[in-house]
Design a protein around this motif. Structure first.
Motif, PDB file in Angstrom:
ATOM      1  N   SER A  17       0.838  -1.203   0.000  1.00  0.00           N
ATOM      2  CA  SER A  17       0.000   0.000   0.000  1.00  0.00           C
ATOM      3  C   SER A  17       0.875   1.257   0.000  1.00  0.00           C
ATOM      4  N   GLU A  36      10.070   3.151   6.868  1.00  0.00           N
ATOM      5  CA  GLU A  36       9.726   1.740   7.081  1.00  0.00           C
ATOM      6  C   GLU A  36      10.498   1.207   8.290  1.00  0.00           C
ATOM      7  N   ALA A  37       9.773   0.568   9.208  1.00  0.00           N
ATOM      8  CA  ALA A  37      10.409   0.068  10.436  1.00  0.00           C
ATOM      9  C   ALA A  37      11.305  -1.147  10.185  1.00  0.00           C
ATOM     10  N   ARG A  38      10.934  -1.991   9.223  1.00  0.00           N
ATOM     11  CA  ARG A  38      11.712  -3.230   8.997  1.00  0.00           C
ATOM     12  C   ARG A  38      13.018  -2.936   8.248  1.00  0.00           C
ATOM     13  N   ARG A  44       3.859  -7.414   4.382  1.00  0.00           N
ATOM     14  CA  ARG A  44       3.302  -8.780   4.336  1.00  0.00           C
ATOM     15  C   ARG A  44       3.475  -9.426   2.954  1.00  0.00           C
ATOM     16  N   ALA A  61      -0.791 -15.567  -3.990  1.00  0.00           N
ATOM     17  CA  ALA A  61      -1.642 -15.686  -5.179  1.00  0.00           C
ATOM     18  C   ALA A  61      -2.152 -14.341  -5.677  1.00  0.00           C
ATOM     19  N   VAL A 223       8.234   4.611  13.091  1.00  0.00           N
ATOM     20  CA  VAL A 223       7.538   5.839  13.499  1.00  0.00           C
ATOM     21  C   VAL A 223       6.977   5.653  14.901  1.00  0.00           C
ATOM     22  N   GLY A 411      -3.983   0.873   3.262  1.00  0.00           N
ATOM     23  CA  GLY A 411      -3.632  -0.481   3.691  1.00  0.00           C
ATOM     24  C   GLY A 411      -4.823  -1.391   3.474  1.00  0.00           C
ATOM     25  N   GLU A 412      -4.544  -2.683   3.483  1.00  0.00           N
ATOM     26  CA  GLU A 412      -5.607  -3.630   3.111  1.00  0.00           C
ATOM     27  C   GLU A 412      -6.896  -3.470   3.925  1.00  0.00           C
ATOM     28  N   SER A 421      -6.376  -8.287   1.156  1.00  0.00           N
ATOM     29  CA  SER A 421      -5.728  -8.807  -0.052  1.00  0.00           C
ATOM     30  C   SER A 421      -4.720  -7.809  -0.606  1.00  0.00           C
ATOM     31  N   VAL A 422      -3.906  -8.283  -1.547  1.00  0.00           N
ATOM     32  CA  VAL A 422      -2.987  -7.385  -2.244  1.00  0.00           C
ATOM     33  C   VAL A 422      -3.764  -6.300  -2.995  1.00  0.00           C
TER      34      VAL A 422
HETATM   35  C1  LIG Z   1       0.313 -15.425   5.186  1.00  0.00           C
HETATM   36  C2  LIG Z   1      -0.387 -14.464   4.271  1.00  0.00           C
HETATM   37  C3  LIG Z   1      -0.864 -14.898   3.039  1.00  0.00           C
HETATM   38  C4  LIG Z   1      -1.509 -14.001   2.179  1.00  0.00           C
HETATM   39  N1  LIG Z   1      -1.914 -14.439   0.959  1.00  0.00           N
HETATM   40  C5  LIG Z   1      -2.423 -13.547   0.074  1.00  0.00           C
HETATM   41  C6  LIG Z   1      -2.661 -13.932  -1.271  1.00  0.00           C
HETATM   42  O1  LIG Z   1      -2.360 -15.078  -1.666  1.00  0.00           O
HETATM   43  N2  LIG Z   1      -3.203 -13.006  -2.127  1.00  0.00           N
HETATM   44  C7  LIG Z   1      -3.516 -11.738  -1.716  1.00  0.00           C
HETATM   45  O2  LIG Z   1      -4.031 -10.951  -2.530  1.00  0.00           O
HETATM   46  N3  LIG Z   1      -3.262 -11.340  -0.436  1.00  0.00           N
HETATM   47  C8  LIG Z   1      -2.710 -12.205   0.454  1.00  0.00           C
HETATM   48  N4  LIG Z   1      -2.375 -11.798   1.713  1.00  0.00           N
HETATM   49  C9  LIG Z   1      -2.698 -10.414   2.105  1.00  0.00           C
HETATM   50  C10 LIG Z   1      -1.653  -9.408   1.616  1.00  0.00           C
HETATM   51  O3  LIG Z   1      -0.348  -9.888   1.862  1.00  0.00           O
HETATM   52  C11 LIG Z   1      -1.832  -8.104   2.381  1.00  0.00           C
HETATM   53  O4  LIG Z   1      -3.186  -7.693   2.281  1.00  0.00           O
HETATM   54  C12 LIG Z   1      -0.954  -6.972   1.858  1.00  0.00           C
HETATM   55  O5  LIG Z   1       0.361  -7.396   1.629  1.00  0.00           O
HETATM   56  C13 LIG Z   1      -0.996  -5.867   2.895  1.00  0.00           C
HETATM   57  O6  LIG Z   1      -0.248  -4.755   2.436  1.00  0.00           O
HETATM   58  P1  LIG Z   1      -0.268  -3.408   3.301  1.00  0.00           P
HETATM   59  O7  LIG Z   1       0.646  -2.474   2.622  1.00  0.00           O
HETATM   60  O8  LIG Z   1      -1.666  -3.008   3.580  1.00  0.00           O
HETATM   61  O9  LIG Z   1       0.348  -3.835   4.728  1.00  0.00           O
HETATM   62  P2  LIG Z   1       1.816  -4.338   5.054  1.00  0.00           P
HETATM   63  O10 LIG Z   1       2.348  -5.136   3.944  1.00  0.00           O
HETATM   64  O11 LIG Z   1       1.780  -4.961   6.393  1.00  0.00           O
HETATM   65  O12 LIG Z   1       2.657  -2.972   5.104  1.00  0.00           O
HETATM   66  C14 LIG Z   1       2.656  -2.133   6.223  1.00  0.00           C
HETATM   67  C15 LIG Z   1       4.103  -1.717   6.473  1.00  0.00           C
HETATM   68  O13 LIG Z   1       4.131  -0.781   7.545  1.00  0.00           O
HETATM   69  C16 LIG Z   1       5.278  -1.053   8.334  1.00  0.00           C
HETATM   70  N5  LIG Z   1       5.055  -0.461   9.653  1.00  0.00           N
HETATM   71  C17 LIG Z   1       4.152  -0.843  10.607  1.00  0.00           C
HETATM   72  N6  LIG Z   1       4.244  -0.024  11.671  1.00  0.00           N
HETATM   73  C18 LIG Z   1       5.209   0.888  11.377  1.00  0.00           C
HETATM   74  C19 LIG Z   1       5.744   1.998  12.091  1.00  0.00           C
HETATM   75  N7  LIG Z   1       5.321   2.347  13.316  1.00  0.00           N
HETATM   76  N8  LIG Z   1       6.734   2.720  11.495  1.00  0.00           N
HETATM   77  C20 LIG Z   1       7.193   2.411  10.244  1.00  0.00           C
HETATM   78  N9  LIG Z   1       6.717   1.352   9.541  1.00  0.00           N
HETATM   79  C21 LIG Z   1       5.725   0.612  10.112  1.00  0.00           C
HETATM   80  C22 LIG Z   1       5.374  -2.563   8.333  1.00  0.00           C
HETATM   81  O14 LIG Z   1       6.653  -3.023   8.660  1.00  0.00           O
HETATM   82  C23 LIG Z   1       4.991  -2.887   6.881  1.00  0.00           C
HETATM   83  O15 LIG Z   1       6.123  -2.950   6.044  1.00  0.00           O
HETATM   84  C24 LIG Z   1      -1.707 -12.660   2.578  1.00  0.00           C
HETATM   85  C25 LIG Z   1      -1.219 -12.223   3.812  1.00  0.00           C
HETATM   86  C26 LIG Z   1      -0.545 -13.107   4.639  1.00  0.00           C
HETATM   87  C27 LIG Z   1       0.009 -12.608   5.941  1.00  0.00           C
END
Ligand SMILES: Cc1cc2nc3c(=O)[nH]c(=O)nc-3n(C[C@H](O)[C@H](O)[C@H](O)COP(=O)(O)OP(=O)(O)OC[C@H]3O[C@@H](n4cnc5c(N)ncnc54)[C@H](O)[C@@H]3O)c2cc1C
Length: 443
Positions: A17, A36-38, A44, A61, A223, A411-412, A421-422
């Motif tokens: 996101s 980014e904290a990591r 994910r 997927a 953060v 975010g998701e 989801s992605v």
């Molecule tokens: C095991 C698993 C399987 C999945 N399978 C699928 C699939 O097959 N298909 C699909 O479409 N979706 C799937 N998903 C869902 C998909 O991975 C997520 O919906 C998507 O990656 C979320 O993205 P995001 O950017 O919203 O959150 P995130 O990817 O979690 O990104 C948030 C970021 O913020 C960072 N962060 C958090 N707090 C702080 C802070 N205080 N300071 C700085 N950085 C911070 C985190 O480190 C992270 O990098 C799966 C998820 C999991 C866990």
């Protein structure tokens, strides 16, 4: 403590996101700093390559390949290779080994009928109905059990728990009224994957954003505070290593599970009650991943994927390579945290074709720990749980900006139609990028 120069938009988190927002904002000419904290981008989306082949510890997927999933558009734009996964239903197995094919077919047909029956029942229910999916699907009179013997019925119950893989929470906690809504908004069609893994998409978004000359990324930057400036016209962000960053606007992509644990003064002024109650009413599900590498092949590659029925939930076993032999395993919430060797034992007992030869132990193991990861605390937002006053509108509330639009949320969990989801992550990043560009251009 040091302070950096003013940036148009400060983005918290470099998951898909944050990356999608950074790419679209920087392309529109806005300067962006992503914190980014990591020690890696992707969140994910986490492709491990320590086995010498990509193993997805997060998303894998592309659900709805060729049916409008935005991942395909980005993959095409960045020249990433994708492929459709084989549509084979694979093999159902339990502790007694692979199931008889006729019984497998019966169990699958019964589950489809039971889901259709649940949808029919809930189409007449009201939002205040407190029935859970388990109340309807697992009722003794449910079509799930039609024509099955007493010894076969527990297998039908176990197969129904395959729904918990995507939901991440027990059928008993899932509000029946909203369950069909939750599964009806995803992109239809078969599943595909990105060759090389989702890391490729994350890296492409980052480098495309950087190539605009408008975006920078800082890893190891957690953060700890987000503050609206006293004149109300900007945002300051503090990180746990004592840095302060200033921006005209900020976007939080902090996952719902982590948002639930933040101190009240993380945001100043604090989040309004409307938002904090939506954060506490919505739930986060659990799903873990395992990669197991072996010295020799011990399963029948033609029989996969394997759906292993267990009393604590369904384990989905996807053989991703025969040479080297490698299994990619989806561990449901009921078995999350179990040692990988225990999961290997359950799986090998169910799917082995090597009898009387013993199944080898894995030589290498990789595993996720999303449940205890303090930057996600869970896999993804879950469907609406049983309880008064809960509805998908909570996801819309999670998405609403604050501070006159200067603090956005993506975010998701913020994408009503594609949560979990992605596509939810990517579309929410695009949505906030569009909104913030329009806002900054008018103030
Ligand atoms: C095991 C698993 C399987 C999945 N399978 C699928 C699939 O097959 N298909 C699909 O479409 N979706 C799937 N998903 C869902 C998909 O991975 C997520 O919906 C998507 O990656 C979320 O993205 P995001 O950017 O919203 O959150 P995130 O990817 O979690 O990104 C948030 C970021 O913020 C960072 N962060 C958090 N707090 C702080 C802070 N205080 N300071 C700085 N950085 C911070 C985190 O480190 C992270 O990098 C799966 C998820 C999991 C866990």
């Amino acid at each position: 403590m040091s302070t950096t120069k003013n940036t148009d938009v400060l983005i918290i988190g470099a998951g898909l996101s944050g990356l999608s927002a950074a790419y679209n904002l920087s392309k529109a000419g806005k300067s962006v700093l992503v914190l980014e904290a990591r020690d890696r981008i992707g969140g994910r989306a986490w492709t491990d390559s320590s086995f010498g082949l990509p193993v997805e510890l997060g998303c894998m997927a592309i659900h709805g390949y060729k049916e409008g999933n935005p991942v395909l558009g980005y993959a095409k734009a960045f020249g990433l290779e994708t492929k459709l996964l084989p549509a084979s239903p694979g093999t159902l197995a339990s502790a007694d080994g692979p199931l008889d094919p006729a019984l497998s077919t019966k169990l699958r047909v019964n589950l489809n009928t039971a889901r259709a029956n649940m949808n029919k029942i809930i189409s007449h229910s009201s939002a205040s109905d407190t029935s859970s999916a388990a109340d309807i699907l697992l009722a003794p009179s449910s079509p799930l059990y039609t024509g099955l013997s007493d010894s076969e019925k527990p297998k039908a119950t176990a197969l129904a728990r395959s729904l918990e893989i995507g939901w991440g929470i027990p059928l008993e906690d899932t509000a029946a009224h909203w369950s069909a809504w939750a599964s009806g908004v995803a992109f239809a069609g078969s599943d595909g994957v990105i060759i090389g893994g989702y890391v490729k998409l994350a890296e492409s978004l980052r480098s495309a954003a950087e190539q605009t000359g408008n975006a920078s990324f800082l890893l190891h930057s957690r953060v700890s505070k987000v503050i609206q400036t006293e004149d109300g016209k900007g945002v300051q962000i503090q990180t746990s290593d004592g840095q302060t960053y200033s921006g005209r606007a900020a976007l939080s992509t902090i996952p719902l599970g982590a948002l639930k644990t933040l101190p009240n003064d993380f945001f100043t002024p604090p989040l309004p009650a409307r938002k904090t109650s939506a954060i506490s009413r919505t739930a986060v599900g659990v799903l873990e991943k395992l990669g197991l590498l072996y010295d020799s092949l011990w399963w029948d590659p033609a029989a996969g994927p394997f759906t292993v029925l267990h009393e604590s939930g369904v384990i989905l076993v996807i053989p991703i390579s025969s040479s080297p032999p490698c299994l990619h395993i989806l561990v449901p919430h009921g078995l999350a945290g179990k040692p990988a060797t225990e999961i290997h034992d359950i799986v090998s007992q169910a799917i082995t074709t090597r009898s009387p030869n013993p199944v080898p132990q894995p030589t290498k193991i990789i595993s996720s720990r999303w449940k205890d990861d303090e930057l996600s605390y869970g896999a993804t937002s879950s469907p609406i749980t049983v309880g008064e006053g809960r509805s998908p509108l909570d996801f819309a509330e999670l998405a609403r900006p604050l501070w006159g639009g200067l603090l956005g949320f993506s975010g998701e969990a913020t994408e009503l139609d594609h949560r979990g989801s992605v596509p939810g992550a990517i579309l929410s990043g695009e949505r906030e990028a569009r909104r913030i560009v329009a806002l900054l251009d008018t103030i």
